[in-house]
Enzyme design. Structure first.
Site, PDB file in Angstrom:
ATOM      1  N   ASP A   9      25.607 -17.342  24.186  1.00 25.98           N
ATOM      2  CA  ASP A   9      26.350 -17.614  22.955  1.00 25.98           C
ATOM      3  C   ASP A   9      25.526 -18.637  22.175  1.00 25.98           C
ATOM      4  O   ASP A   9      24.531 -19.171  22.676  1.00 25.98           O
ATOM      5  CB  ASP A   9      27.743 -18.170  23.293  1.00 25.98           C
ATOM      6  CG  ASP A   9      28.541 -18.514  22.038  1.00 25.98           C
ATOM      7  OD1 ASP A   9      28.544 -17.713  21.082  1.00 25.98           O
ATOM      8  OD2 ASP A   9      29.152 -19.606  21.993  1.00 25.98           O
ATOM      9  N   SER A  10      25.999 -18.965  20.966  1.00 25.58           N
ATOM     10  CA  SER A  10      25.306 -19.990  20.189  1.00 25.58           C
ATOM     11  C   SER A  10      25.566 -21.392  20.744  1.00 25.58           C
ATOM     12  O   SER A  10      24.865 -22.329  20.375  1.00 25.58           O
ATOM     13  CB  SER A  10      25.783 -19.924  18.738  1.00 25.58           C
ATOM     14  OG  SER A  10      27.172 -20.166  18.693  1.00 25.58           O
ATOM     15  N   TYR A  41      25.791 -19.555  14.485  1.00 26.36           N
ATOM     16  CA  TYR A  41      25.205 -18.265  14.120  1.00 26.36           C
ATOM     17  C   TYR A  41      25.996 -17.607  12.980  1.00 26.36           C
ATOM     18  O   TYR A  41      25.454 -16.860  12.184  1.00 26.36           O
ATOM     19  CB  TYR A  41      25.259 -17.300  15.315  1.00 26.36           C
ATOM     20  CG  TYR A  41      24.233 -17.483  16.398  1.00 26.36           C
ATOM     21  CD1 TYR A  41      23.415 -18.607  16.478  1.00 26.36           C
ATOM     22  CD2 TYR A  41      24.083 -16.493  17.373  1.00 26.36           C
ATOM     23  CE1 TYR A  41      22.482 -18.745  17.498  1.00 26.36           C
ATOM     24  CE2 TYR A  41      23.142 -16.614  18.391  1.00 26.36           C
ATOM     25  CZ  TYR A  41      22.351 -17.743  18.452  1.00 26.36           C
ATOM     26  OH  TYR A  41      21.425 -17.864  19.470  1.00 26.36           O
ATOM     27  N   GLY A  42      27.293 -17.875  12.983  1.00 30.12           N
ATOM     28  CA  GLY A  42      28.203 -17.060  12.177  1.00 30.12           C
ATOM     29  C   GLY A  42      28.129 -17.248  10.680  1.00 30.12           C
ATOM     30  O   GLY A  42      28.739 -16.490   9.922  1.00 30.12           O
ATOM     31  N   CYS A  72      29.462 -13.736  22.407  1.00 30.10           N
ATOM     32  CA  CYS A  72      29.420 -14.260  21.045  1.00 30.10           C
ATOM     33  C   CYS A  72      29.885 -13.131  20.132  1.00 30.10           C
ATOM     34  O   CYS A  72      29.264 -12.049  20.117  1.00 30.10           O
ATOM     35  CB  CYS A  72      27.982 -14.664  20.714  1.00 30.10           C
ATOM     36  SG  CYS A  72      27.716 -15.079  18.987  1.00 30.10           S
ATOM     37  N   THR A  74      29.779 -12.997  16.949  1.00 33.77           N
ATOM     38  CA  THR A  74      28.831 -12.785  15.859  1.00 33.77           C
ATOM     39  C   THR A  74      27.681 -11.888  16.317  1.00 33.77           C
ATOM     40  O   THR A  74      27.356 -10.885  15.668  1.00 33.77           O
ATOM     41  CB  THR A  74      28.283 -14.154  15.391  1.00 33.77           C
ATOM     42  OG1 THR A  74      29.392 -14.972  15.022  1.00 33.77           O
ATOM     43  CG2 THR A  74      27.341 -13.997  14.228  1.00 33.77           C
ATOM     44  N   GLU A 151      32.184 -27.568  18.600  1.00 34.91           N
ATOM     45  CA  GLU A 151      30.912 -28.093  19.114  1.00 34.91           C
ATOM     46  C   GLU A 151      30.921 -29.622  19.141  1.00 34.91           C
ATOM     47  O   GLU A 151      30.189 -30.240  19.908  1.00 34.91           O
ATOM     48  CB  GLU A 151      29.736 -27.580  18.269  1.00 34.91           C
ATOM     49  CG  GLU A 151      29.393 -26.121  18.526  1.00 34.91           C
ATOM     50  CD  GLU A 151      28.833 -25.862  19.932  1.00 34.91           C
ATOM     51  OE1 GLU A 151      28.064 -26.684  20.438  1.00 34.91           O
ATOM     52  OE2 GLU A 151      29.207 -24.821  20.520  1.00 34.91           O
ATOM     53  N   CYS A 185      36.141 -15.273  17.652  1.00 34.52           N
ATOM     54  CA  CYS A 185      34.877 -15.968  17.912  1.00 34.52           C
ATOM     55  C   CYS A 185      35.104 -16.635  19.264  1.00 34.52           C
ATOM     56  O   CYS A 185      36.172 -17.221  19.489  1.00 34.52           O
ATOM     57  CB  CYS A 185      34.636 -17.011  16.828  1.00 34.52           C
ATOM     58  SG  CYS A 185      33.434 -18.273  17.258  1.00 34.52           S
ATOM     59  N   THR A 186      34.140 -16.547  20.137  1.00 34.39           N
ATOM     60  CA  THR A 186      34.383 -17.023  21.509  1.00 34.39           C
ATOM     61  C   THR A 186      34.587 -18.535  21.581  1.00 34.39           C
ATOM     62  O   THR A 186      35.052 -19.037  22.602  1.00 34.39           O
ATOM     63  CB  THR A 186      33.241 -16.596  22.454  1.00 34.39           C
ATOM     64  OG1 THR A 186      32.002 -17.028  21.886  1.00 34.39           O
ATOM     65  CG2 THR A 186      33.228 -15.092  22.648  1.00 34.39           C
ATOM     66  N   HIS A 187      34.254 -19.242  20.515  1.00 36.91           N
ATOM     67  CA  HIS A 187      34.568 -20.680  20.496  1.00 36.91           C
ATOM     68  C   HIS A 187      36.078 -20.927  20.352  1.00 36.91           C
ATOM     69  O   HIS A 187      36.574 -21.975  20.775  1.00 36.91           O
ATOM     70  CB  HIS A 187      33.900 -21.366  19.303  1.00 36.91           C
ATOM     71  CG  HIS A 187      32.455 -21.713  19.515  1.00 36.91           C
ATOM     72  ND1 HIS A 187      31.456 -20.778  19.601  1.00 36.91           N
ATOM     73  CD2 HIS A 187      31.842 -22.919  19.644  1.00 36.91           C
ATOM     74  CE1 HIS A 187      30.289 -21.394  19.764  1.00 36.91           C
ATOM     75  NE2 HIS A 187      30.499 -22.694  19.798  1.00 36.91           N
TER      76      HIS A 187
HETATM   77  N1  DGL Z   1      30.869 -18.144  19.474  1.00 32.92           N
HETATM   78  C1  DGL Z   1      30.205 -17.301  18.542  1.00 32.92           C
HETATM   79  C2  DGL Z   1      31.047 -16.177  18.070  1.00 32.92           C
HETATM   80  O1  DGL Z   1      31.801 -15.684  18.887  1.00 32.92           O
HETATM   81  C3  DGL Z   1      29.292 -17.946  17.535  1.00 32.92           C
HETATM   82  C4  DGL Z   1      29.862 -18.907  16.587  1.00 32.92           C
HETATM   83  C5  DGL Z   1      28.813 -19.455  15.695  1.00 32.92           C
HETATM   84  O2  DGL Z   1      27.779 -19.866  16.212  1.00 32.92           O
HETATM   85  O3  DGL Z   1      29.016 -19.435  14.479  1.00 32.92           O
HETATM   86  O4  DGL Z   1      30.980 -15.720  16.978  1.00 32.92           O
END
Ligand code: DGL
Length: 270
Positions: A9-10, A41-42, A72, A74, A151, A185-187
């Site tokens: 993931d990011s 990343y998103g 992730c 994204t 984060e 988003c996995t975050h």
């Molecule tokens: N956790 C990631 C996702 O599921 C990336 C979030 C990011 O880096 O913007 O999209």
């Protein structure tokens, strides 16, 4: 076939898949890469997301991995359809498993999705949900402020800033009556408790955990799951290992078995 399961993931978000994979398959070695030097990343363009994804996969391939989980949303929605055919091992994204879980969970046929601008812009969740059930009504919203909050460790229950941001995002989105919300988003599942307070009665879907359960079941079915051993989770990041380790342990709820290591991800060819 022996080998570890590679997950990336990011940043911290992919730990939502790692935690569940570790619960399901405790005898499996997990190699995790969090691209903390280049998160988020998103909010980036498609070419950049594809380049980062290819480098992340190449890093994992430099370890002995038998399967890769793109934890992730994204990278799963923007890059995976482009790159999956380039590699000779199973690579699993999070979109389809989350969509299937949401389609099964909804009682009123109304599903809401939050995700990064790249994920929502790709339309991948809408397409996957409609593939499960064309009658579903789907409302989605990009929620770009949530990844930086996570984060920075602002995911504890009662965090006033994160709560205010979530209220702004979720109020209009859930006004349509969705009974199921994909934390796309996995975050975002790290914000689960805060979201649950603002969305009582709404079923929350955790894409990383859904995918981990599906991957674990597939490995068991194919006889590829390790039967014994406690090899643990090895984490690599592209920025400061110490702050990642702190937040990772807070989120996972157990100490990491190995020190977090730093990777120069730019050394890996896209
Ligand atoms: N956790 C990631 C996702 O599921 C990336 C979030 C990011 O880096 O913007 O999209």
């Amino acid at each position: 076939m022996s080998g570890a399961i590679g997950v990336f993931d990011s940043g911290l978000g992919g730990l939502t898949a790692v935690g569940e994979l570790h619960r399901q398959l405790p005898a499996e070695e997990i190699i995790y890469f969090g691209d903390t030097g280049r998160v988020p990343y998103g909010t980036r363009g498609r070419d950049t997301i594809i380049k980062y994804t290819r480098q992340d996969i190449r890093f994992l391939l430099s370890h002995r991995v038998k399967a890769i989980v793109v934890a992730c949303g994204t990278a799963s929605s923007v890059a995976l359809p482009e790159v999956r055919g380039l590699y000779d091992l199973p690579i699993c994204g999070v979109i389809e498993h989350a969509a299937r879980a949401a389609a099964e969970a909804t009682q009123n046929g109304k599903v809401a999705v939050i995700g990064t601008p790249a994920t929502i812009g790709s339309g991948a969740y809408e397409a996957a949900l409609r593939a499960c059930n064309p009658q579903l009504s789907v409302e989605s919203a990009a929620t770009p402020l949530l990844v930086p909050l996570v984060e920075n460790g602002r995911f504890q229950k009662g965090d006033r800033v994160t709560k205010l941001v979530l209220e702004e995002y979720l109020g209009p989105l859930l006004a349509g009556g969705a009974d199921t919300l994909i934390l796309g988003c996995t975050h975002y599942p790290l914000l689960r408790e805060l979201v649950a307070e603002l969305a009582p009665g709404v079923t929350l879907i955790n894409p990383g955990a859904e995918t981990a359960r599906a991957v674990a079941a597939a490995l068991r079915e194919q006889g590829l799951a390790e039967a014994e051993g406690h090899p643990g989770i090895r984490c690599f990041v592209s920025d400061d290992p110490a702050s990642f380790a702190l937040h990772a342990e807070q989120f996972l709820g157990f100490p990491l078995s190995h020190p977090v290591e730093r990777v120069e991800i730019d050394r890996y060819e896209p």
